[in-house]
Every structure is written in structure tokens, then in C-alpha cells.
Design a protein around this motif. Structure first.
Motif, PDB file in Angstrom:
ATOM      1  N   PRO A   1       3.805  -7.410   9.168  1.00 32.70           N
ATOM      2  CA  PRO A   1       4.179  -6.001   9.145  1.00 32.70           C
ATOM      3  C   PRO A   1       4.940  -5.602   7.882  1.00 32.70           C
ATOM      4  CG  PRO A   1       5.658  -7.221  10.583  1.00 32.70           C
ATOM      5  CD  PRO A   1       4.587  -8.187  10.148  1.00 32.70           C
ATOM      6  N   PHE A   2       5.210  -4.331   7.767  1.00 35.43           N
ATOM      7  CA  PHE A   2       6.021  -3.763   6.687  1.00 35.43           C
ATOM      8  C   PHE A   2       7.278  -4.604   6.479  1.00 35.43           C
ATOM      9  CE2 PHE A   2       9.646  -0.963   5.647  1.00 35.43           C
ATOM     10  CZ  PHE A   2       9.206  -0.417   4.463  1.00 35.43           C
ATOM     11  N   PRO A   3       7.636  -4.914   5.224  1.00 33.58           N
ATOM     12  CA  PRO A   3       7.073  -4.421   3.963  1.00 33.58           C
ATOM     13  C   PRO A   3       6.149  -5.423   3.257  1.00 33.58           C
ATOM     14  CG  PRO A   3       9.227  -5.336   3.538  1.00 33.58           C
ATOM     15  CD  PRO A   3       8.953  -5.549   5.011  1.00 33.58           C
ATOM     16  N   ALA A   4       5.419  -6.244   4.010  1.00 33.09           N
ATOM     17  CA  ALA A   4       4.587  -7.288   3.396  1.00 33.09           C
ATOM     18  C   ALA A   4       3.623  -6.716   2.368  1.00 33.09           C
ATOM     19  CB  ALA A   4       3.828  -8.040   4.482  1.00 33.09           C
ATOM     20  N   ALA A   5       2.942  -5.625   2.694  1.00 34.58           N
ATOM     21  CA  ALA A   5       1.965  -5.049   1.763  1.00 34.58           C
ATOM     22  C   ALA A   5       2.625  -4.618   0.458  1.00 34.58           C
ATOM     23  CB  ALA A   5       1.257  -3.870   2.416  1.00 34.58           C
ATOM     24  N   VAL A   6       3.816  -4.031   0.571  1.00 34.88           N
ATOM     25  CA  VAL A   6       4.538  -3.584  -0.630  1.00 34.88           C
ATOM     26  C   VAL A   6       4.934  -4.781  -1.488  1.00 34.88           C
ATOM     27  CG1 VAL A   6       6.520  -2.284  -1.481  1.00 34.88           C
ATOM     28  CG2 VAL A   6       5.395  -1.574   0.644  1.00 34.88           C
ATOM     29  N   GLU A   7       5.398  -5.841  -0.845  1.00 35.81           N
ATOM     30  CA  GLU A   7       5.788  -7.045  -1.581  1.00 35.81           C
ATOM     31  C   GLU A   7       4.599  -7.632  -2.332  1.00 35.81           C
ATOM     32  OE1 GLU A   7       9.266  -8.390   1.622  1.00 35.81           O
ATOM     33  OE2 GLU A   7       7.309  -9.369   1.608  1.00 35.81           O
ATOM     34  N   ASP A   8       3.437  -7.674  -1.692  1.00 39.11           N
ATOM     35  CA  ASP A   8       2.247  -8.229  -2.341  1.00 39.11           C
ATOM     36  C   ASP A   8       1.774  -7.334  -3.482  1.00 39.11           C
ATOM     37  OD1 ASP A   8       2.387 -10.302  -0.553  1.00 39.11           O
ATOM     38  OD2 ASP A   8       0.736  -9.618   0.704  1.00 39.11           O
ATOM     39  N   ALA A   9       1.908  -6.025  -3.309  1.00 43.44           N
ATOM     40  CA  ALA A   9       1.524  -5.095  -4.370  1.00 43.44           C
ATOM     41  C   ALA A   9       2.375  -5.305  -5.611  1.00 43.44           C
ATOM     42  CB  ALA A   9       1.650  -3.658  -3.876  1.00 43.44           C
ATOM     43  N   VAL A  10       3.675  -5.465  -5.423  1.00 41.15           N
ATOM     44  CA  VAL A  10       4.572  -5.682  -6.559  1.00 41.15           C
ATOM     45  C   VAL A  10       4.288  -7.036  -7.201  1.00 41.15           C
ATOM     46  CG1 VAL A  10       6.975  -5.931  -7.284  1.00 41.15           C
ATOM     47  CG2 VAL A  10       6.343  -4.138  -5.652  1.00 41.15           C
ATOM     48  N   ALA A  11       3.969  -8.051  -6.389  1.00 43.14           N
ATOM     49  CA  ALA A  11       3.618  -9.366  -6.937  1.00 43.14           C
ATOM     50  C   ALA A  11       2.383  -9.267  -7.824  1.00 43.14           C
ATOM     51  CB  ALA A  11       3.379 -10.363  -5.803  1.00 43.14           C
ATOM     52  N   ALA A  12       1.403  -8.468  -7.408  1.00 43.84           N
ATOM     53  CA  ALA A  12       0.198  -8.286  -8.221  1.00 43.84           C
ATOM     54  C   ALA A  12       0.533  -7.581  -9.530  1.00 43.84           C
ATOM     55  CB  ALA A  12      -0.844  -7.495  -7.435  1.00 43.84           C
ATOM     56  N   TYR A  13       1.445  -6.638  -9.477  1.00 41.55           N
ATOM     57  CA  TYR A  13       1.866  -5.935 -10.699  1.00 41.55           C
ATOM     58  C   TYR A  13       2.563  -6.904 -11.648  1.00 41.55           C
ATOM     59  CZ  TYR A  13       4.089  -2.233 -13.529  1.00 41.55           C
ATOM     60  OH  TYR A  13       4.503  -1.404 -14.553  1.00 41.55           O
ATOM     61  N   ARG A  14       3.433  -7.740 -11.119  1.00 40.27           N
ATOM     62  CA  ARG A  14       4.103  -8.739 -11.948  1.00 40.27           C
ATOM     63  C   ARG A  14       3.069  -9.664 -12.612  1.00 40.27           C
ATOM     64  NH1 ARG A  14       9.656  -9.269 -11.216  1.00 40.27           N
ATOM     65  NH2 ARG A  14      10.535  -8.261  -9.355  1.00 40.27           N
ATOM     66  N   HIS A  15       2.006  -9.978 -11.865  1.00 36.86           N
ATOM     67  CA  HIS A  15       0.973 -10.854 -12.408  1.00 36.86           C
ATOM     68  C   HIS A  15       0.300 -10.213 -13.619  1.00 36.86           C
ATOM     69  CE1 HIS A  15      -2.101 -14.051 -12.164  1.00 36.86           C
ATOM     70  NE2 HIS A  15      -2.926 -13.109 -12.593  1.00 36.86           N
ATOM     71  N   LEU A  16      -0.031  -8.946 -13.523  1.00 37.02           N
ATOM     72  CA  LEU A  16      -0.669  -8.266 -14.652  1.00 37.02           C
ATOM     73  C   LEU A  16       0.253  -8.239 -15.866  1.00 37.02           C
ATOM     74  CD1 LEU A  16      -2.459  -5.188 -13.012  1.00 37.02           C
ATOM     75  CD2 LEU A  16      -3.548  -7.122 -14.161  1.00 37.02           C
TER      76      LEU A  16
END
Length: 297
Positions: free
Chosen positions: A113-128
Motif C-alpha cells: 500500500p501507499f506510499p510504496a508506489a511513490v517510493e518506487d517512482a522516486v527510486a526510478a528518478y534517482r536511477h535516471l
């Protein structure tokens, strides 16, 4: 307007099973089944990778500028959807923008549940960023819940001290998880995909009783000042029309460049149906050009 094409899409949706009578696993399986396939002649180069333990795809269309990228978040109420369901849409945007695209299979509710999706989105941004791509040359984009995640991830990235991306694109964004705006019920008779009951079910799965007023869940309620230029697409025949209109208004009031396009007669995330709907293809091309212009060096 392609009335015959739109009628065919609506007929297919009307023939679909009632999602309110399906389990989450059944809805997920159905969504995978109807996922538009990637064109047989597609020559996009794809690298599969893992980010924060989640599968991801970095796609590079022919002739794309790999120094710029779209970070795409799929829709599905934070509970359904995958890389597979939105592969065609993410690649289509990247092709139209002439840049690369990164899509992440973020964790889904109710298991995560929340905020898992937000955490993964930010992780993807850090990757880029770690790949050497300047934040100014990254655009966040997403549809429905992914449209809300586009804004929520910006707020979370800012809170984490990260520089903001260069642009954002929201398709039929779901940005107020209280589901109380007028068109939520006012457009139900026109919307063949979304209803208040469907949205309330997704809210319960994602938040698990947590406050819908948390800005990372309902980014409409967050501080939107300082965000990058945003393009918002929404159809006139969908329950989330007010989410999009209110988002554009709040962005504008905060001094953010916001372009709202309300497409007549279009339904929720009509871009998803691009293989059979010319307005879907037009919308993807329209947004891709806008994104590409903002990510130029």
C-alpha cells in the motif's frame, strides 16, 4: 472525430466483465489480456533492468536522444497494471518526443500500500539521474493513477532534496483520492471505464484507511509551487474531468506553466486505445511533441 472508432471502443468496453464483481487478481489478469500489443515492426531498443528490486524497461526508439528521457508511470488505481499493459503507450510517447523512456513496474496495492508506489517512482528518478541524464531533460508522465503519481513523485522528490524534472505530462490524472469532485458522479453515465464505486475501491486498496488528504496520495492538495511545466490531457466524457481541471487551476494559481487540453467526447485514457482509435494516436503525438520541445538541450 472518428465516431465509428470511438463507438467500437465503447462497444468493446461495454462487453467487458463488470470489474466491481471481480477480485483484484481477476482484474489484473483481464487488464493484461486486453493490453495493446507493440507493433510487429517496432524497432525500439529495450534494456531490461532492476530498480529497487522492481523490474524496469529502458526503451530507446530509433533516432532518439538518449540524453533525455520520459519516466513513465502506468495507470490502474495503484492496484493493477504493469510494464506489459502500458508498454505501447510509453514507447509511443518516447517515439513522438524522440527521447528514451524508462518505465518501472512499481509495487501495487493491496500487497504494497501507499506510499510504496511513490517510493518506487522516486527510486526510478534517482536511477535516471545516476545514468547521467540531467533532471532538466527528464519528463515525468503517467495516466490515471500514474498521472497522480507523476505529481506526487515530484512532491516527494522535492522533499528528498532532489532537483525537479524538466516537465510533466498527466493523462486523465487521479489526484484527489477522496473521490468527491462533481464529475466523479456527474459523468458516470458517459464514462464506460471509471465510476465512483471503482475509484472508492481503489482508494481503499491503496490507502488501507490512511488519510486521503495526504499530498503524496492526493497531490491536488499539495504545495504545487515551483513545479515544472505541465501538460494535462483529459476527455470530456470521463469522471476524472474535474480532477484534471482542478489540477490545472491549482498549478496556474501557484504560478506554474500548465496547459490543459479537454478532448471532446474522449473517454478515460483514450491514448491506451491508440491502435484502434485515431484520437489516441493524435493525443500521443501531440503530447510527445510538447515533451520533446521542453527536453531539448
Amino acid at each position: 472525430m472518428s465516431l465509428e472508432e470511438l463507438a467500437a471502443v465503447r462497444a468493446a468496453l461495454d462487453a467487458a466483465p463488470d470489474r466491481t464483481e471481480m477480485t483484484v487478481d481477476e482484474i489484473r489478469a483481464f487488464y493484461e489480456m486486453i493490453a495493446p500489443p507493440v507493433a510487429a515492426d517496432d524497432t525500439t531498443t529495450v534494456e531490461t533492468l532492476e530498480i529497487a528490486g522492481r523490474a524496469a524497461e529502458f526503451s530507446v526508439p530509433p533516432g532518439a536522444d538518449t540524453g533525455a528521457a520520459i519516466l513513465y508511470f502506468h495507470g490502474g488505481g495503484y492496484a493493477i497494471g504493469s510494464l506489459n499493459t502500458h508498454r505501447g503507450l510509453a514507447r509511443g510517447l518516447a517515439k513522438a518526443a524522440r527521447v528514451a523512456a524508462l518505465a518501472i513496474d512499481y509495487r501495487l496495492a493491496p500487497e504494497n500500500p501507499f506510499p510504496a508506489a511513490v517510493e518506487d517512482a522516486v527510486a526510478a528518478y534517482r536511477h535516471l539521474i545516476a545514468m547521467g541524464i540531467s533532471p532538466a531533460r527528464i519528463a515525468f508522465a503517467g495516466d490515471s493513477a500514474g498521472g497522480g503519481l507523476t505529481v506526487a513523485a515530484m512532491l516527494a522528490a522535492r522533499a528528498a532534496g532532489l532537483p525537479l524534472p524538466g516537465a510533466g505530462f498527466c493523462i486523465s490524472p487521479w489526484v484527489d483520492l477522496a473521490n468527491a469532485l462533481p464529475t466523479i458522479t456527474g459523468k458516470e453515465a458517459e464514462d464506460p471505464i471509471i465510476s465512483k464505486e471503482v475509484l472508492d475501491n481503489f482508494t481503499a486498496l491503496y490507502l488501507g484507511g490512511r488519510d486521503t488528504a495526504d499530498p503524496l496520495a492526493s497531490p491536488l492538495l499539495g504545495d504545487l509551487s515551483g513545479l515544472p511545466p505541465m501538460l494535462i490531457h483529459v476527455g470530456s466524457a470521463e469522471c476524472l474531468l474535474d480532477d484534471a481541471v482542478r489540477l490545472a487551476g491549482k498549478l496556474g494559481a501557484a504560478g506554474v506553466e500548465a496547459r490543459l487540453e479537454v478532448w471532446p467526447a474522449m473517454i478515460h485514457v483514450w491514448h491506451f486505445f491508440a491502435p484502434m482509435l485515431s484520437e489516441g494516436r493524435d493525443a500521443i503525438d501531440n503530447a510527445g511533441r510538447w515533451i520533446g520541445e521542453r527536453l531539448r538541450p
